[in-house]
Each structure stands twice: as C-alpha cells, then as structure tokens.
Design a protein around this motif. Structure first.
Motif, PDB file in Angstrom:
ATOM      1  N   LEU A  89      42.329  40.554  33.091  1.00 33.64           N
ATOM      2  CA  LEU A  89      42.350  40.304  31.651  1.00 33.64           C
ATOM      3  C   LEU A  89      41.708  41.455  30.878  1.00 33.64           C
ATOM      4  O   LEU A  89      42.215  41.859  29.820  1.00 33.64           O
ATOM      5  CB  LEU A  89      41.630  38.989  31.344  1.00 33.64           C
ATOM      6  N   GLN A  90      40.634  41.996  31.401  1.00 31.57           N
ATOM      7  CA  GLN A  90      39.967  43.108  30.711  1.00 31.57           C
ATOM      8  C   GLN A  90      40.876  44.325  30.643  1.00 31.57           C
ATOM      9  O   GLN A  90      40.983  44.983  29.601  1.00 31.57           O
ATOM     10  CB  GLN A  90      38.662  43.457  31.426  1.00 31.57           C
ATOM     11  N   GLU A  91      41.540  44.637  31.747  1.00 31.62           N
ATOM     12  CA  GLU A  91      42.468  45.773  31.758  1.00 31.62           C
ATOM     13  C   GLU A  91      43.637  45.538  30.807  1.00 31.62           C
ATOM     14  O   GLU A  91      44.081  46.459  30.108  1.00 31.62           O
ATOM     15  CB  GLU A  91      42.986  45.987  33.174  1.00 31.62           C
ATOM     16  N   LEU A  92      44.121  44.302  30.736  1.00 32.91           N
ATOM     17  CA  LEU A  92      45.222  43.976  29.835  1.00 32.91           C
ATOM     18  C   LEU A  92      44.815  44.163  28.375  1.00 32.91           C
ATOM     19  O   LEU A  92      45.555  44.773  27.586  1.00 32.91           O
ATOM     20  CB  LEU A  92      45.676  42.541  30.082  1.00 32.91           C
ATOM     21  N   LEU A  93      43.643  43.653  28.006  1.00 36.96           N
ATOM     22  CA  LEU A  93      43.192  43.749  26.616  1.00 36.96           C
ATOM     23  C   LEU A  93      42.882  45.189  26.226  1.00 36.96           C
ATOM     24  O   LEU A  93      43.275  45.654  25.145  1.00 36.96           O
ATOM     25  CB  LEU A  93      41.960  42.864  26.406  1.00 36.96           C
ATOM     26  N   VAL A  94      42.192  45.919  27.095  1.00 34.70           N
ATOM     27  CA  VAL A  94      41.847  47.314  26.782  1.00 34.70           C
ATOM     28  C   VAL A  94      43.108  48.166  26.683  1.00 34.70           C
ATOM     29  O   VAL A  94      43.254  48.982  25.763  1.00 34.70           O
ATOM     30  CB  VAL A  94      40.883  47.875  27.845  1.00 34.70           C
ATOM     31  N   GLY A  95      44.045  47.975  27.624  1.00 31.73           N
ATOM     32  CA  GLY A  95      45.296  48.727  27.572  1.00 31.73           C
ATOM     33  C   GLY A  95      46.099  48.427  26.329  1.00 31.73           C
ATOM     34  O   GLY A  95      46.692  49.325  25.715  1.00 31.73           O
ATOM     35  N   THR A  96      46.100  47.157  25.903  1.00 36.91           N
ATOM     36  CA  THR A  96      46.830  46.787  24.684  1.00 36.91           C
ATOM     37  C   THR A  96      46.193  47.398  23.448  1.00 36.91           C
ATOM     38  O   THR A  96      46.890  47.902  22.553  1.00 36.91           O
ATOM     39  CB  THR A  96      46.879  45.257  24.547  1.00 36.91           C
ATOM     40  N   LEU A  97      44.863  47.371  23.359  1.00 38.75           N
ATOM     41  CA  LEU A  97      44.171  47.955  22.200  1.00 38.75           C
ATOM     42  C   LEU A  97      44.389  49.464  22.117  1.00 38.75           C
ATOM     43  O   LEU A  97      44.631  50.016  21.032  1.00 38.75           O
ATOM     44  CB  LEU A  97      42.680  47.632  22.278  1.00 38.75           C
ATOM     45  N   ILE A  98      44.324  50.134  23.254  1.00 36.83           N
ATOM     46  CA  ILE A  98      44.569  51.589  23.258  1.00 36.83           C
ATOM     47  C   ILE A  98      46.013  51.882  22.865  1.00 36.83           C
ATOM     48  O   ILE A  98      46.286  52.826  22.108  1.00 36.83           O
ATOM     49  CB  ILE A  98      44.240  52.184  24.643  1.00 36.83           C
ATOM     50  N   SER A  99      46.936  51.066  23.336  1.00 38.26           N
ATOM     51  CA  SER A  99      48.340  51.247  22.973  1.00 38.26           C
ATOM     52  C   SER A  99      48.554  51.041  21.478  1.00 38.26           C
ATOM     53  O   SER A  99      49.296  51.789  20.831  1.00 38.26           O
ATOM     54  CB  SER A  99      49.211  50.276  23.772  1.00 38.26           C
ATOM     55  N   LEU A 100      47.908  50.028  20.909  1.00 36.51           N
ATOM     56  CA  LEU A 100      48.003  49.797  19.469  1.00 36.51           C
ATOM     57  C   LEU A 100      47.456  50.984  18.686  1.00 36.51           C
ATOM     58  O   LEU A 100      48.039  51.402  17.670  1.00 36.51           O
ATOM     59  CB  LEU A 100      47.240  48.528  19.088  1.00 36.51           C
TER      60      LEU A 100
END
Length: 323
Positions: free
Chosen positions: A244-255
């Motif tokens: 979950l942490q990798e998913l959220l961090v990756g999504t925020l960086i992508s945004l």
C-alpha cells in the motif's frame, strides 16, 4: 505563479535555441538509464557492464531515432538472456520481432514509450507512464506501453529464475519451451499491470479530449484513480498484491510529474474562455476558445551612469568649444 510562468517561457526559449542538443542529451540520458537498468538487473554478459562500453552505446543512441535505440537495447537484452539460456533468448527474440512488426510498422513515432516503461517500473513509479502517454499521444500508445511492461517482467523473470534457466538437465527441449511460455503467460502480476496501463491510457485520453473546463486536470485525477482501482481489482480477483505504501507513493509522484507536464504543455486560463459562432455554405461552426497562460519576459535594460566628475568635465569642454 508569475515567477513559474517566466521560468517556463525562459525554458521554452532555451529549448527553441538548442533543440537538437537537448534532444541528443535526452536520448543519451534515457539510453544510459536503460543500459544501467539491464546491467543492474541482469548483467550476465560481463563485457557489456564496462562503463566505457555503456557510455559508448549511449553516445551512439543520442544521434539515432528512438526506433533504432529500441533495436539496440533489444540486442543488449538478448545478449544478457542468451548468456543464461539460449532457448529463452529465442523466445524473447520472437517476442521483440512481434513488437517490431506490430507497432513499428504502424506508428513508429512513439517508440520511446517502449524504453521509458521498463525504466519507470524499475524506479517504482509505473503509473506515470499511462498518464503521460494518454496526455501526449493517442490510443495507439497502448501498444508500446504494454509491450514495455512485458519487457520489464521478462527481465524480472530471468533475474528470478536464472538458476533454473541455466540448468541443462531438461528432459525434453519441447517441454522446456512449454515451461518457459507457461511461466510467462501465467504471470498474473504482468497481466494485471498490462491491464492497469491500458485502462489508464484509455481513461486519460478520452477525458482530455472532452470540451470541459480543466479537462487535462480531470484526466490526470481520474486516470490515477482508475489505475488504483484496477490494482485493487487485481488484488481481489487474482491475489496480485502491491504494498500500500508503494502504491500511494508511486501514485503521488505520478500525479506530481503529470501536473508538471500539464503546466509546461497545456497551461490555459479558463476564466477568459470565449464562445464564437460562424458559418460557411455547408456548416455552422460553434467554437470554444480558451487562451493560453502566457507571460511576457521582462525586458531588463542596464544603463550605465558615468562618473559625475567626468560628466562635469566633459560638459565644460563642450561649452568652451562652443565659445
């Protein structure tokens, strides 16, 4: 905001003056990153791990089209796989040939997505590629992005099963090929990520074409949400787990990256939207005009003021000369 717009205009002016050099540097950096990725994850062909060879290959890639870069990097990938398993190298070669026939015969302009996608996956920011591909390209971009996902998982498969692939004690060559194909096709994580990228590109592309205010921002947001939803669906249906942490961090960086791209490419002022109508002999046209956000660069002029004493002396000399 004004400062950011001024920086944007300066960067655009700088790129306009040195476009060829900047493109070459970008190709060099992308190619070098891809080579470092392959040598770091595979690295079975020791000669290609030489820094001078990597720099030389990246320098060659800086002056050729992205299609040729993809071909060269594919050859390097096959070299590493061939060192581990001849059979798997043959299967990977057939897959790369299919990519060439499927995509480069149709629209070879977006070949850089095939290179950038494995790099993004290795950096743990895979969701940024569908956002950028949907904003900047067309639906045909689904092909190189999905193929790039497959290339990444092929490298990961070789890395995780190198000991099995180097085992020559296989009972039958046919059975060995069946096991290799089954190992790739049954990779549910790869299939889910291919579906995630395809859905993300589709959502972003369709929303950004809508004639609504803030269409690009809505496309970025809904594209990210759809990708996260597909990841959760893959977890529920196939047990494909992502931290979950990798998913959220990756999504925020992508945004963040997609927002920066939107600012530099499609910054418009919706508060000054205008609607107009005109017609010709056959059609009536309804036009929605949205002005771009543009700020003029400050015109800085430096005026030198001479020494007051020298100015007085020169004034006296001019008056004496007149007398």
């Amino acid at each position: 905001m004004i400062v950011l717009l001024e920086i944007k205009e300066r960067l655009k002016s700088f790129y306009g003056r040195f476009a060829a050099l900047m493109d070459a540097l970008m190709k060099f950096a992308v190619s070098l990153a891809a080579l470092i990725l392959m040598n770091g994850n595979l690295g079975y062909l020791v000669k290609l791990k030489n820094p001078l060879i990597m720099l030389g290959l990246a320098a060659v890639c800086a002056f050729v089209p992205y299609g040729a870069i993809s071909f060269l990097l594919g050859a390097v990938l096959l070299g590493h796989i061939y060192t581990v398993s001849i059979e798997f190298a043959l299967l990977a070669g057939v897959f790369l040939v299919l990519i060439a026939l499927l995509y480069y015969g149709l629209q070879p302009r977006d070949g850089y997505w095939l290179i950038l996608t494995p790099i993004a996956f290795a950096l743990r920011v895979p969701f940024v590629i569908p956002l950028l591909a949907g904003l900047s390209g067309s639906l045909v971009g689904v092909i190189p992005v999905c193929c790039g996902v497959a290339v990444y998982y092929i490298m990961l498969y070789v890395k995780q099963n190198a000991g099995v692939l180097t085992n020559d004690a296989a009972v039958d060559i046919t059975e060995k090929y069946v096991q290799l194909i089954r190992g790739l096709v049954s990779n549910q994580t790869m299939m889910v990520m291919i579906a995630v990228c395809a859905l993300g590109i589709l959502v972003v592309y369709l929303i950004r074409l809508l004639s609504v205010d803030y269409a690009w921002i809505l496309a970025i947001v809904f594209g990210s949400v759809s990708q996260m939803a597909m990841v959760f669906a893959g977890d529920y249906l196939f047990g494909v787990q992502m931290p979950l942490q990798e998913l959220l961090v990756g999504t925020l960086i992508s945004l963040l990256i997609a927002g920066i791209y939107h600012f530099f490419v499609f910054a418009v002022d919706y508060s000054r939207t205008e609607y107009t109508q005109f017609e010709d002999d056959d059609y009536v046209y309804y036009v929605k005009a949205v002005p771009k956000v543009v700020v003029s660069r400050p015109d800085v002029r430096v005026q030198r003021i001479n020494n007051p004493q020298k100015a007085r002396r020169s004034g006296r000399r001019e008056s004496e000369a007149r007398l």
